[in-house]
Scaffold this active site. Structure first.
Site, short mmCIF file in Angstrom:
data_model
loop_
_atom_site.label_atom_id
_atom_site.label_comp_id
_atom_site.label_asym_id
_atom_site.label_seq_id
_atom_site.Cartn_x
_atom_site.Cartn_y
_atom_site.Cartn_z
N HIS A 17 0.84 -1.20 0.00
CA HIS A 17 0.00 0.00 0.00
C HIS A 17 0.88 1.26 0.00
O HIS A 17 0.62 2.21 -0.74
CB HIS A 17 -0.88 0.06 1.27
N LYS A 41 -18.34 -6.27 6.84
CA LYS A 41 -17.07 -6.95 7.10
C LYS A 41 -16.60 -6.76 8.54
O LYS A 41 -15.50 -7.16 8.89
CB LYS A 41 -15.98 -6.37 6.17
N ARG A 92 -2.35 -6.17 -8.35
CA ARG A 92 -1.23 -7.11 -8.22
C ARG A 92 -1.37 -8.15 -9.33
O ARG A 92 -0.96 -7.93 -10.44
CB ARG A 92 -1.24 -7.77 -6.83
N SER A 130 -2.45 -7.85 2.96
CA SER A 130 -2.77 -7.76 4.40
C SER A 130 -3.16 -9.14 4.92
O SER A 130 -2.79 -9.53 6.03
CB SER A 130 -3.94 -6.79 4.63
P1 ADP Z 1 -9.79 -4.05 -0.01
O1 ADP Z 1 -10.26 -4.79 1.20
O2 ADP Z 1 -10.69 -2.94 -0.44
O3 ADP Z 1 -9.35 -4.92 -1.17
P2 ADP Z 1 -7.03 -3.59 0.71
O4 ADP Z 1 -6.63 -2.82 1.91
O5 ADP Z 1 -6.76 -5.06 0.73
O6 ADP Z 1 -8.53 -3.24 0.50
O7 ADP Z 1 -6.35 -2.97 -0.57
C1 ADP Z 1 -6.59 -1.64 -0.97
C2 ADP Z 1 -6.08 -1.46 -2.38
O8 ADP Z 1 -4.67 -1.66 -2.40
C3 ADP Z 1 -6.65 -2.46 -3.39
O9 ADP Z 1 -6.79 -1.80 -4.62
C4 ADP Z 1 -5.58 -3.51 -3.47
O10 ADP Z 1 -5.60 -4.19 -4.72
C5 ADP Z 1 -4.34 -2.66 -3.33
N1 ADP Z 1 -3.19 -3.41 -2.83
C6 ADP Z 1 -3.15 -4.23 -1.78
N2 ADP Z 1 -1.92 -4.76 -1.62
C7 ADP Z 1 -1.16 -4.23 -2.61
C8 ADP Z 1 0.20 -4.40 -3.03
N3 ADP Z 1 1.03 -5.24 -2.41
N4 ADP Z 1 0.64 -3.69 -4.08
C9 ADP Z 1 -0.21 -2.88 -4.74
N5 ADP Z 1 -1.50 -2.70 -4.44
C10 ADP Z 1 -1.97 -3.36 -3.38
#
Ligand code: ADP
Length: 165
Positions: A17, A41, A92, A130
């Protein structure tokens, strides 16, 4: 003022992120990292919304043009309320694509003024999620290089064998 919103669960914020945020912050006057608090959620989050906001704020303190906010409704409603038209998501692997495409299409349908930008993860962070990090933390595995140090501490506290008994 060019403003974009980067929404997500950030449960917790990871180096993946942060990489997206570092790169985007260069191109916008203001970037809002929007921590979603989905009531659906609610029981699936590891950290409360306020904990997730705090962990993100501390991770992004060096950026004067990045703000962290929280919201429990539709991202497009937040955007309308704050007069923002650009939403950014990270991509990703291929499985992110399908989900992101359907979400972008739905957002276009319900809020035609909103533009979704998809940003590729840097190759070194393709595997960082995450969810994966929580799995490692839950099993007391190494977290170095996956999250900032204060997030590592928060994960260790959350999943310490003593507190989970
Ligand atoms: P959500 O629960 O809405 O998917 P996340 O917190 O998991 O939220 O992710 C928020 C955004 O960041 C999403 O667009 C996700 O694809 C992106 N994201 C998560 N991990 C990575 C990463 N390692 N590299 C790039 N983008 C990421």
């Amino acid at each position: 003022m060019r403003t974009a919103v980067y929404p997500g669960s950030f449960d917790p914020i990871t180096v993946g992120h942060i990489d997206i945020i570092d790169r985007l912050a260069l191109h916008y006057d203001r970037l809002v990292v929007l921590v979603a608090h989905s009531l659906q959620k609610k029981d699936l989050y590891c950290f409360t919304v306020d904990e997730r906001v705090e962990l993100a704020r501390k991770s992004l303190a060096q950026h004067s043009n990045v703000i962290v906010d929280k919201f429990s409704g539709l991202t497009v409603d937040y955007m309308r309320q704050n007069n923002i038209q650009v939403v950014v998501r990270g991509l990703r692997a291929v499985n992110d694509f399908e989900y992101e495409m359907s979400m972008a299409s739905m957002n276009k349908k319900i809020a035609p003024e909103v533009e979704t930008l998809l940003v590729f993860a840097s190759p070194e962070y393709y595997y960082v999620s995450s969810r994966g990090i929580k799995e490692v933390a839950m099993n007391q595995g190494p977290l170095q290089g996956l999250v900032p140090q204060h997030v590592e501490v928060a994960l260790r506290n959350k999943f310490s064998p003593v507190s989970s008994k």
